[in-house]
Design a protein around this motif. Structure first.
Motif: not given
Length: 745
Positions: A392-415
């Motif tokens: 329900k928290s917009s801050h928590f949702r933003h944190a999830v988006r940033v975290t997921l974005g970094l995970l995808v970005g790191y995987f792309a940098s390895l790939f």
């Protein structure tokens, strides 16, 4: 546009001084290291200066100091943890989850803590591979922290030498933005005004002023030297700030029925004359702003006394020949505008004198407001963080988006085999913001700025071979980048790309082509990831939050109205409480306007009930303006003989405001009946008006003007008209909310 003035505004602005401070803070040690041939080994030092310096947001001295110290310590710990564990890929994924969630979620504690979280993520990204430190992790982290400490010392020295500079810069910017607001208002007085366009510009300008006033309030009321150990300069700065707030209210409460004005006076030149004079007043306010920023006394551009006398003569001449008992009310409205212009003129003349810092100006100064009520409150209890661990928290949702974005970005940098893969993560961190509209805008600016920066860098390297010239271009790019970082991200992104390319050329000129290619590819990959994540992963659309902003605006306006209107029902008016209520109402109005502006940038499918919400924002703006106008009379006048009539009107309007709040809260009430109830008539005013019309008709204007009831009628007619306008606006808001409710059910 006067280009010399625009240049002065930029030269003396807080943004340019920030850019120069960060650039010199990074360049001076870099030149020393280059002289001794160790720049390559010490590159983390200027990087630490730039990154730690980015957390130095405007605010009270002790908060800036504490934030810098916390940032240095946090970044040192993050650099060590990341550096020692970066060879274990599965650990990096864990770090991304922990750091991504933690440093994004700390935004619940306000912008200052949020900026520390952002730079902590940047440090994590910079240390995620061995390009910066190699095997000397602890040494590099210490050098990075030393760069931050160097900026901290620079901050302390400048604060000691120029203790009032930041206040002067922000106060000057406030006057400049206030002048722009007044120049927009002048547009209502010229032929065929674009009412919607002018309103939208006013809303955006008020949002800017709200942010500026919040910063200034915090600095002024939290700075001990200003509040308790006043010097002449500090007294006058505080006086100018309080006067600027009153001037803002005066401009705000100058709201009129402009359609009626043009209907009554378009065939004359008086409105155009008023409009031109208002533009002159706006120019004077901006001149004062530039003078406050620069520290020099301002020089008036126009003879305001002569110009106002011309407006007054035009009004009196037209009144003498064209006013009758039938159009008398139109001339009362015009008289109120003239009175408002006279008040603004006197305030501007006073502020011109204040820029001289003459001791006589601040003589007798007393702080007649309670500072604690005007300072933005920010708690740092761990409970706040825990309470936001919910979808329900917009801050928590933003944190999830940033975290997921970094995970995808790191995987792309390895790939992908990329030489600077960390730029993908860097792009994701700086682009992803809690609001979709801001993320989308920054995404476009990031890509466009990167492409333009790469193209400009390539051309400079191709055409300019002199290293000194390239170094000058790099310094200019750095100054531009950090000067525009918070006001124009496209220019900042272009300049950052340019100085990064030029700095890489100095450090490793043989691989510059690879740097150019990597910069473009990595930025595009990061931007695409950020766009997809912001669009489809737990997005927070503005329409889901707007009802809360509407409720806050209604509550704030109701409290403001009850406090001000109480004076006309015979109650005492607490000036300090009134100013606090005014501040809360203006902030609530600006927050609602800001929310609506963000909605305009969202996908069309998410822009629900836009017409109704636009109407509500407009009516909320007018409601606050009319209450502010009422407060002006509440502070000056006391017609107690009309209190019974006004009390009946106040009760009716209060019921209407409560009914509007009930709708937004989903409560069942008799709102339909309330909208059909007419406002009680002011019988004493009706009698006074009839008497005045009879005097004009029988005696003529000249003899009728000698009547003792003339000023009373003008005042009471205006006050009564404001109550009627407030009632009408409130009923309009109820009807708009009813439409929104019906559309959502």
């Amino acid at each position: 546009m006067i280009y010399l003035d625009e240049f002065k505004k930029f030269i003396f602005s807080h943004n340019l001084s920030t850019g120069v401070r960060l650039t010199l803070g990074a360049i001076i040690p870099s030149l020393i290291f280059q002289h001794y041939g160790i720049l390559g080994e010490m590159i983390a030092f200027p990087l630490g200066t730039l990154i730690i310096g980015a957390t130095d947001n405007p605010g009270p001295y002790h908060r800036r100091r504490n934030a810098l110290l916390v940032a240095i310590g946090t970044c040192f710990v993050v650099a060590c943890i990341t550096g020692f564990l970066r060879h274990l890929h599965f650990v990096i994924f864990i770090e991304i989850i922990v750091f991504g969630m933690l440093f994004s979620l700390v935004g619940v504690y306000g912008n200052r803590v949020n900026s520390i979280g952002l730079i902590a993520l940047l440090v994590f990204v910079f240390n995620i591979d061995d390009h910066l430190s190699g095997d000397m992790v602890l040494r590099t982290a210490a050098i990075f922290a030393a760069g931050g400490i160097w900026y901290f010392l620079l901050f302390m020295i400048l604060q000691k030498l120029l203790p009032y500079k930041l206040i002067q810069q922000l106060l000057g910017e406030s006057f400049i933005e206030l002048g722009k607001l007044l120049s927009i208002k002048a547009g209502y007085y010229f032929a065929n005004p674009d009412y919607d366009g002018l309103f939208n510009r006013i809303v955006k300008q008020q949002v800017l002023l709200r942010e500026n006033h919040e910063n200034l309030r915090e600095i002024l009321f939290k700075t001990r030297e200003i509040v308790t150990e006043s010097t002449n300069k500090s007294r006058i700065l505080m006086l100018m700030f309080l006067d600027s707030i009153d001037l803002f209210e005066r401009i705000l409460n100058s709201q009129q029925n402009y359609a009626n004005l043009h209907r009554a006076f378009d065939h004359t030149k008086v409105l155009r004359l008023f409009g031109t004079y208002i533009i002159w007043l706006a120019e004077e306010i901006q001149t004062i702003g530039i003078a406050v920023q620069s520290g020099f006394a301002s020089q008036p551009r126009h003879d305001l006394d002569e110009a106002f006398a011309k407006c007054q003569k035009a009004f009196e001449r037209m009144r003498e020949y064209k006013m009758t008992h039938e159009n008398m009310e139109d001339f009362i409205m015009l008289r109120q505008i003239l009175n408002s212009l006279q008040d603004v003129t006197e305030r501007i003349k006073k502020m011109h004198r204040a820029t001289t810092y003459d001791a006589e100006v601040g003589k007798g100064y007393t702080l007649n407001v309670q500072g604690d009520n005007f300072i933005p409150k920010q708690e740092y209890h761990p409970r706040i963080l825990l309470d936001n661990l919910s979808l329900k928290s917009s801050h928590f949702r933003h944190a999830v988006r940033v975290t997921l974005g970094l995970l995808v970005g790191y995987f792309a940098s390895l790939f992908f085999e990329l030489g600077h893969g960390y730029w993908i993560l860097l792009t994701i961190v700086v682009i992803l913001k809690p609001a979709f509209s801001i993320t989308q805008k920054r995404n476009i600016h990031r890509i466009g700025g990167t492409l333009l920066g790469v193209a400009t860098g390539f051309m400079l390297l191709y055409l300019v071979k002199d290293s000194t010239a390239l170094f000058v271009f790099m310094m200019l790019a750095m100054v531009t980048a950090y000067s525009f970082l918070k006001i124009n991200y496209f220019i900042a992104s272009t300049s950052i790309t340019l100085y990064v390319i030029l700095s890489f050329n100095f450090l490793n000129p043989n691989h510059i082509q690879t740097v150019l290619e990597d910069r473009v590819v990595d930025t595009i990959i990061g931007s695409v990831i950020a766009y997809v994540i912001s669009s489809y992963v737990l997005p927070v659309w503005e329409h889901s939050q707007i009802n809360q902003y509407i409720k806050e605006a209604l509550d704030a306006n109701r409290k403001y109205f009850d406090l001000v209107a109480g004076k006309f029902a015979g109650k005492e008016l607490d000036i300090n409480e009134m100013k606090v209520s005014r501040k809360d109402a203006i902030i609530a109005m600006a927050n609602l306007s800001d929310n609506f502006q963000k909605m305009l940038s969202e996908p069309k499918r998410q822009r629900l009930n836009m017409q109704e919400y636009h109407q509500f924002v407009a009516t909320s703006h007018m409601l606050t303006s009319y209450i502010a106008s009422l407060s002006t009379y509440a502070q000056m006048l006391n017609y107690s003989e009309f209190s019974t009539e006004f009390e009946l009107m106040i009760r009716q309007i209060d019921r209407q405001l409560l009914a509007a709040t009930d709708i937004i809260e989903g409560k069942k009430n008799n709102t339909f009946e309330i909208t059909r109830e007419s406002l009680p008539q002011n019988q004493k005013l009706i009698e006074l008006l009839a008497k005045r019309k009879k005097e004009i008709k029988e005696l003529g204007i000249e003899k009728a003007d000698q009547s003792a009831s003339r000023k009373m009628l003008s005042d009471i007619k205006t006050i009564n008209g404001l109550f009627e306008l407030i009632s009408t606006i409130t009923i309009d808001e109820i009807k708009i909310l009813q439409k929104i409710k019906a559309a959502n059910t």
